[in-house]
Design a protein around this motif. Sequence first.
Motif: not given
Lengths: 327, 345
Positions: A284-286, A289
């Motif tokens: 989810h932080l890639s 987002g």
Amino acid sequence: MFNSELMKKLSDCFGPSGREKYIRELIIDEIKDYVDEISTDPLGNLIARKKGSGKKIMFSAHMDQIGLIVTHVDEKGFLRFTNVGGLKAKNLLGLHMVFANGLEGVICQEELKDKEKLTMGKLFLDVGVTDKEFVKQNFRVGDMCVFKSQYYETEDCVICKAADDRVGCYILIEALKNHPNTDNDVYYVFSVQEEVGCRGAKTAGYSINPDLAIAVDVTATGDTPDEIIMEVKLDGGAAIKIKDNSLIVHPEVKDMLTYLSEKNNIKYQYEILEFGGTDAGPIHLSREGVPSGVISIPTRNLHTSGEIFSKKDVEECIKLVRAAAGH
Amino acid sequence: MLKDFLFDICSSQFVSGFEHVNSHILPKYFKPYTDSFEKDKLGSYIFKASGTSETNIMLAAHIDEIGLMVTEILEGGFLSFTSVGGINPASLVAQEVTVFGKEKIFGVIGIKPPHITDAEERKKPLKLKDLYIDTGYPREDLVKMVKVGDIATIKREPLSLQGSRISAKALDDRAGVAVMLETAKELKKISHKSNVFFTATAQEETGTRGAKTSSYKINPHIGIVLEVGFGMTPDMTDLPQLGKGPIVAFGGRLNAKLTKKFVEVCKKYNYPLQYEAVPGRTGTDAEALQITREGIPCILLSIPLRYMHTSVETIDLKDVENAGKAIARFINELDNSDLEEILCF
């Protein structure tokens, strides 16, 4: 219908973090006839794709398991080791371990006055061989081993090692075999190195760059005789995660999974885990987002040689994965 | 005006992960001073003040606050809860709370009476699982209004203390967001060349998450991170003081030359400044920015604040004003300098 044969194969397959070769081969064999594309990325993640022109959805279940790694082979033929993933010394005493080459050992401890002070450094593996030369030839620094325990099933539950997260792999495989009729571009990822910091999911999330990601992993329960306050229980259905230490689930993803459960009569429960994380954390932080969620399998006795989950919950999770893949 | 803004955002909830709930508030204040607005996928608010050059400067202050999350609905109208972000359980005792269920529900957090707390128990630190929100509703009514995963915050209205001091919950890091608004106002008065991105980041309190995704999206040349720092109290006398200016940080995670340039600008224009050394982790959004993409050179500026992570966080408005002006001046000076030379090691 629960596919016991597949679950047993997945649980019994050797594959600690960073050594996922055999489990990857097993899964490839299982799914290759059902997918449009299949590839292995530079870290070893297995990425299976059901092509579509619509929304890009990524599912992730990790195929690695916790284990031990040999740090030293001593003159007497004993092995010293440290943990790969979350294992504590006090939980290891007397356990039976197995290496990739099929050789086995049992965990013993040095004589200790104060049992509370047990550390990994006071433990060693006895491989049951008196020929020191044989030990030297067959065990090297860096070799890994995993729990050896018997797969067992009752009417309701499975007790086995590495349910974390081979049961997640099982769910993705079964969902993939019954992939819904949809335009969505769906990636089923069997990730590596989750147990040492969700490392595989980090790179898979970056390369796939999905619109929506859902991890499928085990979670703890609050239905055993101990102190954890949790609403999750075995047979309570698929657990829709709300929060753990790696992620606050995107409210729209939580709402979507809830909606899909209610619409399709899927039994579900909400989960808040006050420790730990899953592949959805790094995904989810890639990049900019990725809205992400988690479908969890309630599992007791986590990170031991006998993890326990309910077969009914697994069926509900498969239904929810299929519903999400087709939504 | 500054105080009105702070009072408004401090009395609204933006708990980590739920920053979208009151999404009308920030645009109302920032839009008059900026040209475009968008959000990143985690819910960070990004307001862009366009310039004429290719240089992108990102200001980051987190809008999220610590909060509580319901974990169990118990008999008798009690709710068990966990924390979202770091909370000292002692700071929750005897507080009023608002639970954001289907509707707003009020409750209180109590504690065992001292009369029946034995000496052994008194020595033990409180744990979250020892505390409950008492709503007064019977369970059968409560389950219709509250679900596991609903959030709650302490109910506390902002307060004016003497002079320019104020006390409120969530001044960590709404004070930083207010600095950004002050900078936006100042920059509106001058024609700045850089594109300036005022970013109210999401989920800082749970691991600087919004800063990771928003900085990836903006891909700026430099970052200016606005936070709050520990302010002096009688039991901690060697800390920066309230009202004596923002605190600039020196440390390995921050760009030394950019920080030096900022200090020079403040000295040149007589903006008050205090200093802190942070050799390792800063625990701020700067942590995330520094290693986004190819790396973003950052400075870190903090507003001195007392009683961090309680509902009575206290600051001096003068520090916010001064920080806002100093940053606008800094951006103006950077516009007229060779940024490449400053950033070159």
